[in-house]
Design a protein around this motif. Structure first.
Motif, PDB file in Angstrom:
ATOM      1  N   ALA A  59       0.837  -1.206   0.000  1.00 26.55           N
ATOM      2  CA  ALA A  59       0.000   0.000   0.000  1.00 26.55           C
ATOM      3  C   ALA A  59       0.871   1.255   0.000  1.00 26.55           C
ATOM      4  N   GLN A  60       1.966   1.232   0.745  1.00 25.98           N
ATOM      5  CA  GLN A  60       2.873   2.379   0.765  1.00 25.98           C
ATOM      6  C   GLN A  60       3.544   2.558  -0.600  1.00 25.98           C
ATOM      7  N   ALA A  61       3.927   1.450  -1.225  1.00 25.99           N
ATOM      8  CA  ALA A  61       4.544   1.539  -2.555  1.00 25.99           C
ATOM      9  C   ALA A  61       3.547   2.071  -3.574  1.00 25.99           C
ATOM     10  N   LEU A  62       2.297   1.626  -3.467  1.00 26.13           N
ATOM     11  CA  LEU A  62       1.252   2.120  -4.362  1.00 26.13           C
ATOM     12  C   LEU A  62       1.023   3.605  -4.155  1.00 26.13           C
ATOM     13  N   GLN A  63       0.999   4.041  -2.911  1.00 23.47           N
ATOM     14  CA  GLN A  63       0.818   5.463  -2.614  1.00 23.47           C
ATOM     15  C   GLN A  63       1.980   6.278  -3.173  1.00 23.47           C
ATOM     16  N   ALA A  64       3.194   5.755  -3.021  1.00 25.02           N
ATOM     17  CA  ALA A  64       4.370   6.463  -3.545  1.00 25.02           C
ATOM     18  C   ALA A  64       4.304   6.556  -5.069  1.00 25.02           C
ATOM     19  N   ASP A  67       1.675   9.107  -5.966  1.00 24.37           N
ATOM     20  CA  ASP A  67       2.201  10.459  -5.754  1.00 24.37           C
ATOM     21  C   ASP A  67       3.172  10.853  -6.861  1.00 24.37           C
ATOM     22  N   MET A  68       3.948   9.879  -7.317  1.00 26.08           N
ATOM     23  CA  MET A  68       4.958  10.169  -8.325  1.00 26.08           C
ATOM     24  C   MET A  68       4.326  10.389  -9.706  1.00 26.08           C
ATOM     25  N   TYR A  69       3.258   9.672 -10.037  1.00 22.61           N
ATOM     26  CA  TYR A  69       2.709   9.725 -11.392  1.00 22.61           C
ATOM     27  C   TYR A  69       1.461  10.590 -11.542  1.00 22.61           C
ATOM     28  N   ILE A  70       0.635  10.665 -10.526  1.00 23.26           N
ATOM     29  CA  ILE A  70      -0.642  11.363 -10.686  1.00 23.26           C
ATOM     30  C   ILE A  70      -0.455  12.865 -10.838  1.00 23.26           C
ATOM     31  N   GLU A  71       0.361  13.474  -9.998  1.00 20.31           N
ATOM     32  CA  GLU A  71       0.539  14.927 -10.080  1.00 20.31           C
ATOM     33  C   GLU A  71       1.132  15.355 -11.429  1.00 20.31           C
ATOM     34  N   PRO A  72       2.194  14.690 -11.923  1.00 19.51           N
ATOM     35  CA  PRO A  72       2.677  15.067 -13.259  1.00 19.51           C
ATOM     36  C   PRO A  72       1.639  14.820 -14.354  1.00 19.51           C
ATOM     37  N   PHE A  73       0.855  13.767 -14.202  1.00 19.31           N
ATOM     38  CA  PHE A  73      -0.194  13.490 -15.184  1.00 19.31           C
ATOM     39  C   PHE A  73      -1.212  14.626 -15.211  1.00 19.31           C
ATOM     40  N   ILE A  74      -1.650  15.054 -14.040  1.00 23.11           N
ATOM     41  CA  ILE A  74      -2.620  16.158 -13.955  1.00 23.11           C
ATOM     42  C   ILE A  74      -2.003  17.440 -14.502  1.00 23.11           C
TER      43      ILE A  74
END
Length: 113
Positions: A59-64, A67-74
């Motif tokens: 779950a922590q790896a998924l959250q990381a 965080d790494m991909y969603i913000e740049p995507f948006i």
């Protein structure tokens, strides 16, 4: 601890005590069975704890990753929208000018009902 977990724990304890009291074995065999059951429960608890730790790590790896991909995507989507609007606005203005020109050059025609 949730109600379900408490219920399972309570049921296991009552079942264990009931099994000890009504077991058709000798005291030594019953004690050995009890020890074996405790070891099995201990192993089960360790397995559960290990799986829970693995789940937390996942779950922590998924959250990381999120965080790494969603913000740049948006940010990329927002930039694409801004670029699109930058290209569209002059075209919309040109279309509006052409519509106004056509309307001004057309003779006033009575509308038919």
């Amino acid at each position: 601890m949730g109600k379900f977990s408490k219920g399972i724990l309570f049921g296991a304890l009552v079942g264990g005590v009931g099994g000890l009291l009504f077991a058709p074995r000798s005291g030594k065999a019953t004690r050995q069975k009890f020890v074996d059951e405790l070891e099995d429960w201990s192993d089960l608890k360790e397995d559960f704890t290990d799986k829970l730790d693995q789940f937390k790590e996942s779950a922590q790896a998924l959250q990381a990753a999120a965080d790494m991909y969603i913000e740049p995507f948006i940010d990329g989507i927002n930039q694409d929208v801004e670029n699109f609007m930058f290209q569209v606005e002059p075209r919309v203005e040109q279309i509006q000018e052409q519509v106004e020109k056509i309307q001004s050059e057309l003779p006033d025609m009575p509308l038919e009902d």
